[in-house]
Write an enzyme that holds these catalytic residues in place. Structure first.
Site, PDB file in Angstrom:
ATOM      1  N   LYS A 100       0.875  -1.093  -0.039  1.00  0.00           N
ATOM      2  CA  LYS A 100       0.129  -0.019  -0.023  1.00  0.00           C
ATOM      3  C   LYS A 100       0.842   1.113  -0.104  1.00  0.00           C
ATOM      4  O   LYS A 100       2.115   1.166   0.517  1.00  0.00           O
ATOM      5  CB  LYS A 100      -0.817  -0.187   1.384  1.00  0.00           C
ATOM      6  N   HIS A 132       1.516   8.436   7.482  1.00  0.00           N
ATOM      7  CA  HIS A 132       2.729   7.632   8.175  1.00  0.00           C
ATOM      8  C   HIS A 132       3.828   8.503   8.066  1.00  0.00           C
ATOM      9  O   HIS A 132       4.805   8.404   9.011  1.00  0.00           O
ATOM     10  CB  HIS A 132       3.102   6.652   6.979  1.00  0.00           C
ATOM     11  N   HIS A 174       1.627   6.583   3.102  1.00  0.00           N
ATOM     12  CA  HIS A 174       0.887   7.997   3.033  1.00  0.00           C
ATOM     13  C   HIS A 174       1.340   8.941   3.974  1.00  0.00           C
ATOM     14  O   HIS A 174       2.126   8.423   4.755  1.00  0.00           O
ATOM     15  CB  HIS A 174      -0.693   7.566   2.996  1.00  0.00           C
TER      16      HIS A 174
END
Ligand code: ARG
Length: 565
Positions: free
Chosen positions: A125, A131, A128
């Protein structure tokens, strides 16, 4: 600080109060004109049966001046102490000179281990912006604790386990193409994952297939394990690129998968303690006495979940590191999850449950609609970092066309600007991500602080005067003295940051220091011909100390400095 200690000793002796009471009562006055330290006499009113102003007056007279104290004034119920500026400046500046990058450090953490879990993206994933927020805070907290003498361990609790990998494996087997994926791993994996969801809506049997693959994965099946390993490896390569750009590293990548074989023990423990109850075929720990929803441990299909892995992880960490504190830097939306985890640990009788701390943070909003999105709606972090570096490069090239190491400088400033944006306010506040603010060289920004540092360093480079033995009694103006006082207060800022797990105390500190420095720099000539030699030396020593402390403080935020910009 020996000045503070000296005054506390004197008050203790004369007031008959416990030293600790005095220590807790003394405060730094809000304004310099009220002195360097103040003692509110209200604590004495009862025992002495006198009004605080009268007590303050009496105490002020008794203490008087000495080798540390220039004067003592009673104002209302307060005794205000003014240090001898020459002695104070001399003490502080020579202490900084000998401490170097250890200025503001301490040994309060000696023999204690603090775990800082941060970043923790999910494999396959995108990494983003949330994070990144976690990464900025955690990276800084670890450095702050280390500065205070704690042993630290940086943990990346990767999201690399769970039923979603059954789905991804199913998707890969149906539509995956290794060549395509290798070229743009996260994006392509995300694509087939999204496709799985769309297809599963039409054909629910896909969900069963995914469950089967996750079961195979949990049972250690060779082919599925190899696929999962492949997803993990290529994701880590992507994440590492971002970490390298940020100058971030970890001591452990023990993520969720690491606990896959450590959960049965947790389930058994809970079962033996009779903490598990059945709820709609799932096994849960009831937390109604804590006024929160139950914590699900085993789902109705027999699978363990995120929470179970967190329980196993906490127990493992206590056994492995015997932590003093176990910190989780994770967004505030997960606050309930951590409350549940810590409550379950507490119910299990682990007295160390109280040493587990969730350090939450707010949301990120974008002021600039136009953030480069290579991939539809998803903001890829690497793109954001590169954009910041690129924009900085443009500014630097315009300001100093002849600079040689422009790229390197742009890298440090561009990355610093982003980290600073995350660390400049108290972490629970939502932040607005705006290029104009972040890269405002005169605003509340990393470039502003970095520029102040570079200015100071350039003065020091321009002279070969030996200023190390400067007579500091030459610098006693209010502005110079304010600067020295700020330098002395660095350790307090670092301690506050650790106490509250708020790096922003350090950000605010270094920004104030840079402001005070610029004020000094703009009003006090340093190398001009008409400045006498002794004053020159004293000011150079001050500049040296300021640059040293700015560098150390920025380093605690994970931000680098440049020698010129
Ligand atoms: N991977 C999770 C996420 O992206 C964060 C993990 C937080 N840490 C933990 N111990 N649960 O939301």
């Amino acid at each position: 600080m020996e000045f503070e200690k000296h005054i506390i000793d004197k008050i203790t002796e004369l007031s008959g109060l416990m030293r600790e009471t005095v220590e807790n009562a003394v405060e730094i006055p809000p304004e310099k004109k009220l002195g360097d330290l103040a003692f509110p006499c209200f604590v004495l009113a009862k025992t002495m049966r006198k009004a605080p102003p009268a007590i303050a007056k009496e105490l002020a007279e008794k203490i008087g001046s000495d080798e540390y104290i220039d004067r003592v004034e009673a104002v209302g119920g307060y005794v205000n102490f003014f240090y001898r500026r020459d002695v104070f400046s001399k003490t502080v500046l020579s202490a900084i000179k000998s401490a170097g990058e250890n200025w503001g450090s301490s040994d309060i953490g000696k023999g204690r281990t603090v775990l800082v879990e941060f970043s923790s993206p999910n494999i396959a994933k995108p990494f983003h912006i949330g994070h990144l927020f976690s990464t900025a805070i955690g990276n800084s907290l670890e450095k702050i604790y280390r500065h205070l003498g704690y042993q630290t361990v940086k943990i990346n609790h990767l999201g690399d386990w769970g039923t979603q990998f059954g789905k991804l494996i199913s998707a890969y087997k149906r539509w995956g193409n290794k060549e395509v994926i290798d070229k743009d791993p996260i994006n392509e994996l995300l694509k087939i994952y999204v496709k799985f969801h769309n297809e599963a809506e039409k054909d629910p049997s896909l969900e069963d297939e995914a469950r089967m693959y996750f079961k195979m994965l949990e049972d250690g099946d060779e082919e599925t394990t190899a696929l999962w390993q492949y997803f993990r490896d290529i994701s880590l390569i992507e994440f590492e690129r971002v970490y390298n750009m940020l100058g971030v590293s970890f001591d452990s990548y023990a993520g969720e998968s690491f606990y896959s074989d450590k959960m049965q023990e947790v389930v058994d423990l809970l079962d033996n303690m009779q903490l598990l109850s059945d709820s709609e075929n799932a096994k849960v720990v009831n937390l109604s006495d804590c006024n929160i929803p139950p914590c699900i441990i085993v789902k109705s299909d027999g699978a363990t979940i995120y929470a179970t892995r967190d329980l196993a992880a906490a127990i493992y960490r206590k056994r492995t590191y015997d932590f003093h504190k176990n910190i989780y830097v994770v967004g505030t939306p997960q606050a309930l999850h951590f409350k549940q985890i810590f409550s379950v640990l507490d119910k299990m009788g682990y007295e160390w449950a109280k040493d587990c701390v969730h350090v939450g943070f707010g949301l990120v909003k974008f002021a600039d609609k136009k953030l480069s999105t290579r991939h539809g709606d998803v903001v890829f972090l690497e793109d954001v970092l590169n954009e910041s570096i690129q924009k900085t490069l443009e500014i630097v090239s315009k300001n100093s066309p002849s600079m040689e190491n422009k790229e390197e400088v742009a890298q440090k400033i561009g990355i610093g600007a982003i980290l600073y944006a995350f660390l400049k306010s108290s972490r629970e506040r939502d932040i607005v991500f705006s290029w104009d603010d972040m890269l405002d060289f005169e605003g509340e920004s990393a470039p502003y602080v970095q520029y102040s540092y570079a200015r100071g360093r350039s003065i020091l480079r321009r002279t070969d005067i030996d200023y190390l033995n400067a007579d500091v009694s030459k610098i006693t103006s209010d502005d110079e003295y304010a600067l020295v006082s700020l330098l002395a207060g660095f350790e307090d800022a670092v301690r506050d940051a650790a106490d509250k797990n708020e790096p922003f105390y350090v950000t605010r500190y270094v920004t104030n220091l840079a402001r005070a420095f610029n004020k000094f720099y703009n009003s006090y000539p340093i190398l001009k011909n008409d400045v006498d030699e002794e004053t020159k030396k004293a000011r150079l020593l001050l500049v040296d100390a300021v640059t040293q402390v700015i560098k150390t403080a920025l380093a605690l935020l994970g931000i680098e400095t440049v020698e010129s910009m």
